[in-house]
Design a protein around this motif. Sequence first.
Motif: not given
Lengths: 444, 296
Positions: B37-45
């Motif tokens: 989840p962290l990676l996904v959120v960070m990737g999106f931003f």
Amino acid sequence: MTELYQSQRAMRNMRRAAMQRGVIAILDIGTFKIACLVLRFDGPSQLTDRDAVGPMAGQSSFRVIGAATTRSRGVRFGEIHTMPETERAVRTAVQAAQKMANVRVDHVIACFSGARPRSYGLVGEHHLQERMVTEQDVARVLAACDMPDIGRDREVLHAHPVNFALDHRSGLGDPRGQAGNKLSCDMHMLTVDALVVQSLLHCINRCDLEVAGLASSAYVSGIASLVEDEQELGAACIDLGGGATGLSIFIKKHMIYADSVRLGGDHITSDISKGLQIPLAVAERIKTRHGGVHATGMDDREMIDIGGDSGDWDKDRRQVSRAELIGIMRPRVEEILEEAHARLEAAGFDHLPSQQIVLTGGGSQLLGLDGLAAKILGQRVRLGRPLRIQGLPQAATGPAFSSAVGLCLFAAHPQDEWWDFEMPADRYPARSFKRAVKWFKDNW
Amino acid sequence: MQPMTLRRDPAPSRMSYRMQRLWLTPAFRIFLRHGLPLLVVMGFFGIYLSSPVRRADVVAGYQSIRHAVEHRPEFMVSMMSIHGASTPLADAIRSMLDISFPISSFDLDLKAMRAKIEALDVVASANLQVVAGGVLQVTITQRSAAFVWRTRDGLELIDATGHRVASITSREATPNLPLIAGLGADKAAAEAQAIFAAAGPLAPRIRGLVRVGDRRWNVVLDRDQEILLPEQDPVAALERVIAVDQAQALFAHDITVVDMRLPNRLTLRLSDAAFAARQHALGLDMAAKKAGAQKP
């Protein structure tokens, strides 16, 4: 010999690593069923007073946290003959046990009943350089055992030092630290077909599991179903399995003989199937529900529907009396027991002080078997159930699981085998660094 | 009895077996629960904010929302009311702060404004607050002048703590304030206050206090009389002088200086005429001496 020593040592190390991680699976690959138990170790136990040279393999108390059984496939006479089928069955059992335990297991200890085990008694002698027996001397006397010709493609599965003798004092459990001139030892060695073992190892490896130990199921079911005084005074365990019947003789808590008869419950089933012209599955069901070995007058009147769905009304409405069924089963059971008796006789079981025989394994649940066995094997026959171990589900406490339970005990408290001892320094490969270290240790 | 169809194979496929083993791996589960989840959120931003245009958009959007909220009528301040200040001071504060109303209360830096107002000498303290109705209320406490301090550069008003209040051009504006003079007189204003309070009967005669050498006070009386007070405990010394004066009418005599610098010894200095008269009376003056000398 050295290669085997190394590979068995590697397995011991693997087992130690698994104990460190705290989870190990045991896998009983039988002809009729494959059982998988997941064990969790709770650290070293207080059980250190074994009657051997002293525990060297590391021992621990344990608890069963996952158990699963599945119908075995692709196994005949306790040997794998269709590897993909067996692999799928192993996967089924391991997956279900993992699911129940909710942990992933990487190390398994396996046992099997086939592969034509053959027992050898070895004797070794060693003259002590100093008057005190050291660990090196124990290693030397084990290495001094004369290796018989075990034949091509055979491998050593177990090699237990059974007895140590110092000069003329025999029956020593642990000779270390005692004074004497000549140390001799008796070793029991069990060899099996290497190719069968190889295919078993390959099958387990294909399931992404690592083998942390191998055992003969005759040996482990003896551990599980013989009570302590039977093991001490001498007893034979007959493990009536699906495809093979394992025999093991114990005395002084050591196995001194093991063998297997390539006959088992599956042969009874196939006899029923052939005799009554019914499918194997139905035959198996009839055997377990109505089977027996003593026919009485009542059994003539007890009719069993054997059915079928051929579409032929007469064939599908067939009935058979229980006496007929017993008439089919009894000769085969007798044959198995007689064969086992012949093997025990050949091994010199009748010279043992105690003539106790324990029947275990799935086949021992046959009604009236103890009476028949007493006629063939002698009066001191009893039906054995495995020890109770912590966390084992009720469904897995029957005699059919005695080799699985014994394997748990084997995993937790292995008896010292030849490869648990240090290798004598002069047997190391030449130019080995260890050898140099050893030389320094011995001479400085 | 038994159906003759092929039974479904209960064995898991190799794939599902491996998946299950993977799921049972603790590291994998932790990664899936927290890492992924962290990676996904960070990737999106990360991807969204990698373009400068979008970054500027985000900032502009934030600014406009902030502006809209801050400029709601509830937060607007439309006038300033000043209490406790004289009219010229209020005007000075208004022109100093120079706020163009209406203004959002978020834009008012009350702390800085207060510091600015309190920087004025005449303001002892200021209290600013935005009260209901959009009024910036400034409550001022003015310093009250306690002394007139005469320096070499002119006259200044100081308060009881010695803080400057204002400059004045002549004493006429503040005739009833006591006068002090001398270097460092402002710093010792508290002492001066005590001396004035202790003056009692001498008060009408005091013209002022002079700080001498930034360490002690002289009380200057009319008729050119002076009391020299000691460094230590000047009030007690003054009280002794007053006591002597009341008992013996000290200042009625023709003396110019009452010296109390040695606290246990009261020293008087006579005026020249009185000194001469005394010498004469004692026959110690020059004429008498000469006469005495001439007389055998």
